[in-house]
Design a protein around this motif. Structure first.
Motif, PDB file in Angstrom:
ATOM      1  N   ALA A  57      -2.633   6.149  -5.398  1.00  0.00           N
ATOM      2  CA  ALA A  57      -3.630   6.381  -4.345  1.00  0.00           C
ATOM      3  C   ALA A  57      -3.088   7.476  -3.441  1.00  0.00           C
ATOM      4  O   ALA A  57      -1.870   7.564  -3.229  1.00  0.00           O
ATOM      5  N   LEU A  58      -3.984   8.305  -2.924  1.00  0.00           N
ATOM      6  CA  LEU A  58      -3.554   9.389  -2.055  1.00  0.00           C
ATOM      7  C   LEU A  58      -3.550   8.972  -0.586  1.00  0.00           C
ATOM      8  O   LEU A  58      -2.705   9.419   0.187  1.00  0.00           O
ATOM      9  N   TYR A  59      -4.518   8.144  -0.211  1.00  0.00           N
ATOM     10  CA  TYR A  59      -4.648   7.688   1.172  1.00  0.00           C
ATOM     11  C   TYR A  59      -5.019   6.210   1.178  1.00  0.00           C
ATOM     12  O   TYR A  59      -5.480   5.664   0.171  1.00  0.00           O
ATOM     13  N   ILE A  60      -4.850   5.608   2.350  1.00  0.00           N
ATOM     14  CA  ILE A  60      -5.157   4.195   2.528  1.00  0.00           C
ATOM     15  C   ILE A  60      -6.250   4.038   3.581  1.00  0.00           C
ATOM     16  O   ILE A  60      -6.280   4.749   4.587  1.00  0.00           O
ATOM     17  N   GLY A  61      -7.149   3.089   3.337  1.00  0.00           N
ATOM     18  CA  GLY A  61      -8.196   2.760   4.288  1.00  0.00           C
ATOM     19  C   GLY A  61      -8.374   1.260   4.383  1.00  0.00           C
ATOM     20  O   GLY A  61      -7.733   0.494   3.648  1.00  0.00           O
ATOM     21  N   VAL A  62      -9.241   0.844   5.288  1.00  0.00           N
ATOM     22  CA  VAL A  62      -9.549  -0.574   5.458  1.00  0.00           C
ATOM     23  C   VAL A  62     -11.063  -0.732   5.530  1.00  0.00           C
ATOM     24  O   VAL A  62     -11.799   0.247   5.605  1.00  0.00           O
ATOM     25  N   SER A  63     -11.522  -1.964   5.530  1.00  0.00           N
ATOM     26  CA  SER A  63     -12.950  -2.237   5.630  1.00  0.00           C
ATOM     27  C   SER A  63     -13.178  -3.457   6.501  1.00  0.00           C
ATOM     28  O   SER A  63     -12.570  -4.516   6.266  1.00  0.00           O
ATOM     29  N   GLY A  95      -2.357  -1.961  11.866  1.00  0.00           N
ATOM     30  CA  GLY A  95      -2.229  -1.283  10.579  1.00  0.00           C
ATOM     31  C   GLY A  95      -1.757   0.145  10.744  1.00  0.00           C
ATOM     32  O   GLY A  95      -0.916   0.637   9.966  1.00  0.00           O
ATOM     33  N   HIS A  96      -2.277   0.820  11.752  1.00  0.00           N
ATOM     34  CA  HIS A  96      -1.873   2.197  12.027  1.00  0.00           C
ATOM     35  C   HIS A  96      -0.384   2.274  12.356  1.00  0.00           C
ATOM     36  O   HIS A  96       0.338   3.149  11.840  1.00  0.00           O
ATOM     37  N   GLU A  97       0.086   1.378  13.205  1.00  0.00           N
ATOM     38  CA  GLU A  97       1.485   1.420  13.616  1.00  0.00           C
ATOM     39  C   GLU A  97       2.416   1.187  12.440  1.00  0.00           C
ATOM     40  O   GLU A  97       3.451   1.872  12.290  1.00  0.00           O
ATOM     41  N   LEU A  98       2.077   0.256  11.557  1.00  0.00           N
ATOM     42  CA  LEU A  98       2.904   0.004  10.378  1.00  0.00           C
ATOM     43  C   LEU A  98       2.841   1.166   9.402  1.00  0.00           C
ATOM     44  O   LEU A  98       3.855   1.552   8.804  1.00  0.00           O
ATOM     45  N   ALA A  99       1.650   1.732   9.227  1.00  0.00           N
ATOM     46  CA  ALA A  99       1.513   2.878   8.329  1.00  0.00           C
ATOM     47  C   ALA A  99       2.393   4.030   8.786  1.00  0.00           C
ATOM     48  O   ALA A  99       3.055   4.692   7.975  1.00  0.00           O
ATOM     49  N   GLN A 100       2.417   4.270  10.093  1.00  0.00           N
ATOM     50  CA  GLN A 100       3.261   5.339  10.629  1.00  0.00           C
ATOM     51  C   GLN A 100       4.734   5.085  10.317  1.00  0.00           C
ATOM     52  O   GLN A 100       5.466   6.000   9.904  1.00  0.00           O
ATOM     53  N   LYS A 101       5.182   3.860  10.508  1.00  0.00           N
ATOM     54  CA  LYS A 101       6.577   3.528  10.234  1.00  0.00           C
ATOM     55  C   LYS A 101       6.913   3.713   8.754  1.00  0.00           C
ATOM     56  O   LYS A 101       8.043   4.077   8.404  1.00  0.00           O
ATOM     57  N   LEU A 102       5.937   3.473   7.890  1.00  0.00           N
ATOM     58  CA  LEU A 102       6.157   3.562   6.445  1.00  0.00           C
ATOM     59  C   LEU A 102       5.908   4.964   5.910  1.00  0.00           C
ATOM     60  O   LEU A 102       6.113   5.226   4.727  1.00  0.00           O
ATOM     61  N   PHE A 161       0.835  -1.210   0.000  1.00  0.00           N
ATOM     62  CA  PHE A 161       0.000   0.000   0.000  1.00  0.00           C
ATOM     63  C   PHE A 161       0.871   1.262   0.000  1.00  0.00           C
ATOM     64  O   PHE A 161       0.570   2.246  -0.673  1.00  0.00           O
ATOM     65  N   ALA A 162       1.960   1.238   0.775  1.00  0.00           N
ATOM     66  CA  ALA A 162       2.864   2.389   0.799  1.00  0.00           C
ATOM     67  C   ALA A 162       3.441   2.653  -0.588  1.00  0.00           C
ATOM     68  O   ALA A 162       3.567   3.810  -1.018  1.00  0.00           O
ATOM     69  N   ASP A 163       3.774   1.588  -1.298  1.00  0.00           N
ATOM     70  CA  ASP A 163       4.325   1.758  -2.649  1.00  0.00           C
ATOM     71  C   ASP A 163       3.271   2.312  -3.605  1.00  0.00           C
ATOM     72  O   ASP A 163       3.580   3.131  -4.475  1.00  0.00           O
TER      73      ASP A 163
END
Length: 334
Positions: free
Chosen positions: A146-152, A162-169, A137-139
């Motif tokens: 994509a401008l932003y990432i979400g989940v469902s 997911g939040h913690e990994l997104a922050q690291k990336l 998703f980061a790539d």
């Protein structure tokens, strides 16, 4: 139309999102689908939600065609990845790097756009390391697709991870797309608090409980011809849990509440989910343009406390509230 920020971001979306699950390229002919999209645009809706799995990719194409010619910068277009698509091969499913990177390209082509505003994990993939998923998703974000990432339909623990990994990336995970209505409140105990803590908003689907909260289904009466409850392509399965006598009795008690407020039953149901401060937008679907025109009037409505209490008295005890009902498949669907 009113607009709200999506999560802890600067992106604003319309309080009402137009979605095309179960309708475009399925229940509704393409010209009627286009008419519904035009009605959404004319009503001030700027946010449109779809997924590659809807009608096995065909719904994305219908939406893209209907939005062709609109100023892209004035729209927020969302899609999703996870469920099987195409020939449903062994890698045509899930949140592997391979499937995500291939799926975003297919979605963009069908939607006729260079990027989506929000790319969403349609479920949690228990068979793929979350690190692999979030890196992919980061790539996608860094490639400008994509401008932003979400989940469902992720649970609170999955949202935290997911939040913690997104922050690291260095990317923003800003939304969750769960089912939410007067009759389905499973996100309230755990998902909403976690989302608020980690900077996510809810973009909720089925705010009218697949049509049950419109009041058109009556106890002891035959199902209305052409309604979702009679659609054997998928609609009937999703709505049947709400078609009990007890639920229909409770829904009937909502009718005077709506009437006293000068609202239709659908408007009351959509306005109710928008009272939750963690909800950024409610997704509506439609098979006719007039449904869009009716539902969109729920935007900006503030329900008085006495109405909220009356709604709880009518259907609160009937609502599903168990947070464990937020669950992804135990294995990738075939």
């Amino acid at each position: 139309m009113e607009f709200r920020y999506l999560g802890r971001s600067g992106l604003k979306i319309s309080e009402i999102t137009y979605g095309n699950w179960l309708t475009h390229a399925s229940q509704v002919e393409n010209d009627q689908a286009t008419a519904c999209v035009r009605a959404a645009l004319d009503s001030g809706i700027t946010t449109f939600d779809t997924a590659d799995a809807y009608a096995n990719t065909a719904a994305e194409k219908v939406l893209g065609d209907a939005l062709a010619g609109e100023r892209r910068e004035s729209l927020e277009i969302f899609t999703k990845v996870y469920w099987p698509t195409g020939p449903r091969g062994h890698n045509d499913v899930g949140l592997s790097r391979k499937h995500i990177l291939e799926s975003i390209d297919g979605s963009l082509k069908r939607l006729g756009t260079d990027y989506v505003d929000l790319y969403q994990a349609h479920r949690f993939d228990v068979e793929t390391p979350l690190e692999e998923t979030m890196q992919a998703f980061a790539d996608v974000v860094r490639q400008g697709k994509a401008l932003y990432i979400g989940v469902s339909e992720w649970n609170s623990q999955q949202i935290q991870q997911g939040h913690e990994l997104a922050q690291k990336l260095g990317i923003q995970l800003i939304s969750n797309q769960p089912q939410y209505s007067m009759l389905w409140r499973v996100i309230e105990q755990e998902v909403v608090p976690a989302s608020a803590q980690y900077g996510l908003s809810q973009i909720v689907w089925s705010p009218i409980a697949q049509g049950v909260l419109t009041g058109k289904y009556k106890k002891g009466q035959e199902l209305p011809a052409g309604s979702r409850a009679t659609d054997e392509k998928g609609g009937a399965n999703t709505i049947k849990r709400f078609l009990t006598d007890e639920v229909l009795d409770g829904v009937a008690q909502l009718e005077p509440i709506a009437a006293d407020l000068g609202l239709s039953m659908a408007q009351l149901a959509v306005a109710w989910v928008l009272q939750n401060p963690n909800v950024a937008s409610a997704i509506i679907g439609a098979s006719r343009p007039e449904q869009v025109v009716d539902n969109v009037k729920a935007a900006g409505i503030v329900l008085p406390s006495e109405a909220m209490s009356a709604i709880d008295a009518a259907v609160g005890h009937l609502a599903e509230t168990d947070p464990s009902k937020t669950v992804s498949p135990e294995s990738r669907p075939a």
